[in-house]
Design a protein around this motif. Sequence first.
Motif, PDB file in Angstrom:
ATOM      1  N   THR A  13       0.842  -1.196   0.000  1.00 15.61           N
ATOM      2  CA  THR A  13       0.000   0.000   0.000  1.00 15.61           C
ATOM      3  C   THR A  13       0.876   1.244   0.000  1.00 15.61           C
ATOM      4  O   THR A  13       1.823   1.338   0.789  1.00 15.61           O
ATOM      5  CB  THR A  13      -0.906   0.031   1.243  1.00 15.61           C
ATOM      6  OG1 THR A  13      -1.691  -1.167   1.277  1.00 15.61           O
ATOM      7  CG2 THR A  13      -1.830   1.241   1.212  1.00 15.61           C
ATOM      8  N   PHE A  14       0.549   2.170  -0.884  1.00  8.32           N
ATOM      9  CA  PHE A  14       1.311   3.416  -0.993  1.00  8.32           C
ATOM     10  C   PHE A  14       0.529   4.562  -0.378  1.00  8.32           C
ATOM     11  O   PHE A  14      -0.623   4.808  -0.739  1.00  8.32           O
ATOM     12  CB  PHE A  14       1.620   3.710  -2.468  1.00  8.32           C
ATOM     13  CG  PHE A  14       2.198   5.079  -2.734  1.00  8.32           C
ATOM     14  CD1 PHE A  14       3.192   5.621  -1.932  1.00  8.32           C
ATOM     15  CD2 PHE A  14       1.742   5.836  -3.816  1.00  8.32           C
ATOM     16  CE1 PHE A  14       3.722   6.877  -2.184  1.00  8.32           C
ATOM     17  CE2 PHE A  14       2.266   7.092  -4.079  1.00  8.32           C
ATOM     18  CZ  PHE A  14       3.252   7.615  -3.256  1.00  8.32           C
ATOM     19  N   HIS A  15       1.136   5.275   0.583  1.00  9.51           N
ATOM     20  CA  HIS A  15       0.533   6.458   1.192  1.00  9.51           C
ATOM     21  C   HIS A  15       1.325   7.676   0.695  1.00  9.51           C
ATOM     22  O   HIS A  15       2.489   7.861   1.084  1.00  9.51           O
ATOM     23  CB  HIS A  15       0.621   6.385   2.721  1.00  9.51           C
ATOM     24  CG  HIS A  15      -0.021   5.166   3.315  1.00  9.51           C
ATOM     25  ND1 HIS A  15      -1.291   5.187   3.844  1.00  9.51           N
ATOM     26  CD2 HIS A  15       0.437   3.891   3.448  1.00  9.51           C
ATOM     27  CE1 HIS A  15      -1.586   3.974   4.298  1.00  9.51           C
ATOM     28  NE2 HIS A  15      -0.562   3.176   4.055  1.00  9.51           N
ATOM     29  N   GLN A  16       0.706   8.487  -0.123  1.00  6.14           N
ATOM     30  CA  GLN A  16       1.422   9.630  -0.691  1.00  6.14           C
ATOM     31  C   GLN A  16       1.454  10.796   0.289  1.00  6.14           C
ATOM     32  O   GLN A  16       0.442  11.165   0.880  1.00  6.14           O
ATOM     33  CB  GLN A  16       0.781  10.083  -1.994  1.00  6.14           C
ATOM     34  CG  GLN A  16       1.572  11.168  -2.707  1.00  6.14           C
ATOM     35  CD  GLN A  16       1.061  11.439  -4.105  1.00  6.14           C
ATOM     36  OE1 GLN A  16      -0.079  11.121  -4.439  1.00  6.14           O
ATOM     37  NE2 GLN A  16       1.904  12.032  -4.939  1.00  6.14           N
ATOM     38  N   VAL A  17       2.641  11.362   0.443  1.00  8.20           N
ATOM     39  CA  VAL A  17       2.842  12.536   1.302  1.00  8.20           C
ATOM     40  C   VAL A  17       3.082  13.730   0.396  1.00  8.20           C
ATOM     41  O   VAL A  17       3.999  13.719  -0.435  1.00  8.20           O
ATOM     42  CB  VAL A  17       4.050  12.328   2.237  1.00  8.20           C
ATOM     43  CG1 VAL A  17       4.363  13.611   2.997  1.00  8.20           C
ATOM     44  CG2 VAL A  17       3.783  11.187   3.204  1.00  8.20           C
ATOM     45  N   ASN A  18       2.253  14.752   0.530  1.00  2.00           N
ATOM     46  CA  ASN A  18       2.406  15.964  -0.270  1.00  2.00           C
ATOM     47  C   ASN A  18       3.220  16.985   0.523  1.00  2.00           C
ATOM     48  O   ASN A  18       2.811  17.409   1.600  1.00  2.00           O
ATOM     49  CB  ASN A  18       1.039  16.538  -0.629  1.00  2.00           C
ATOM     50  CG  ASN A  18       0.244  15.606  -1.520  1.00  2.00           C
ATOM     51  OD1 ASN A  18       0.760  15.094  -2.512  1.00  2.00           O
ATOM     52  ND2 ASN A  18      -1.012  15.360  -1.165  1.00  2.00           N
TER      53      ASN A  18
END
Length: 392
Positions: free
Chosen positions: A50-55
């Motif tokens: 699972t990829f959790h994108q951090v902006n």
Amino acid sequence: MKIALIRSAVHRNGGVERYVWMLARELARRGHDVHIIARRCPELPHPSVTFHQVNVRGPLSFLKVLSFASMASVAVEVGGFDVVHSCDRIISCDIYRAGEGVHREWLEVSSRHMANWKSVLKRLDPLHRVLLRLEGRLMGGGGARRVTAISRRGAEEIRRHFGLEDVPVIYNGVDLDEFRPASGDERETVRDELGVPRGAFAILYVGSGFFRKGLRYLIEAFARLENRAGRAPWLVVAGRGNTRPYMRMARSLGVSDRVRFCGVDVPPQRLYRGADVFVFPTLYEPFGNVCLEALASGLPCVFSPYSGGAEIVEDGESGLLMKSPADPDEAVRLIRICMDKARAARMGVAAREVAARFTVEANADQTEALYREVAAEKNREESGASSAAAAP
């Protein structure tokens, strides 16, 4: 286990970025619930990851670093992970892998190889102050439960700068199927693509961050090499960075017609198979994935003593070690040794045997064991806290 892996960018290329990608894939294959917390991950290493994108926010580098550290910590707080393993400088985590070494050490090393005014400006740059602050929190106490190094040299630096005594060393791993010696006419095919003559003696340099990784010293050495047995030396440079000053340097030394800058367009796996020798004159490198990749590809290798990769070879047998990467004459001497085909072949076989001890699976075994240790410690602490809260 539910595991969080943290790195600003995760992908197949680069050093730390590739390490995290490979580790995530191997852990997922073993049935763990793996989560990647990053700014970008163009390709998932495994369908179950699972990829959790951090902006990140901010136009300047130091603001982006601070933003990522802060936002990654938020993702950790809400994730409910058994183990949080960070390969980037963030605010806190269970395990911090010091894969880029000790920034304080690099600033000291770099100051010895640049003009004083450049060194002063570098230290005044807010990016470096932010990195030092985050690093101090992680390794100076209160930021990470465990700090791991990727070489004995790296562990020694951590002990010296931060006083940590228990610093496990977990070496990088290499995919032996992906990085292998050339077969058939692969070597000639790669050279045709690069415009390097088939009968030339091809010297390969791979690494982004040309100043830190000593490219200028290699170009100086290359300019002093002569033809031997009709094998004209050629230099192939791969990596991301500003090539203009190095192109000018090659022109000023009269060797630009035999130097190829190929950026990151050619996969490194193919570059190794097209080379005769790999030279890594880095000024500072905790380990260097490229060291293992070149060894696995069966190349005779010339390593700087300031690369952690120098720890795993036997000088003169499975590799050659410089005394100083900034000494072009010494580099010339060692490269000439590799121009002896029989000796180069023996070193290449020994190099492959060394790499076979440092697989992705072996790295994951050690990492997984550390995860279980940390998870058990956290469970004991939580059980103790619950018991204390329930006591009358």
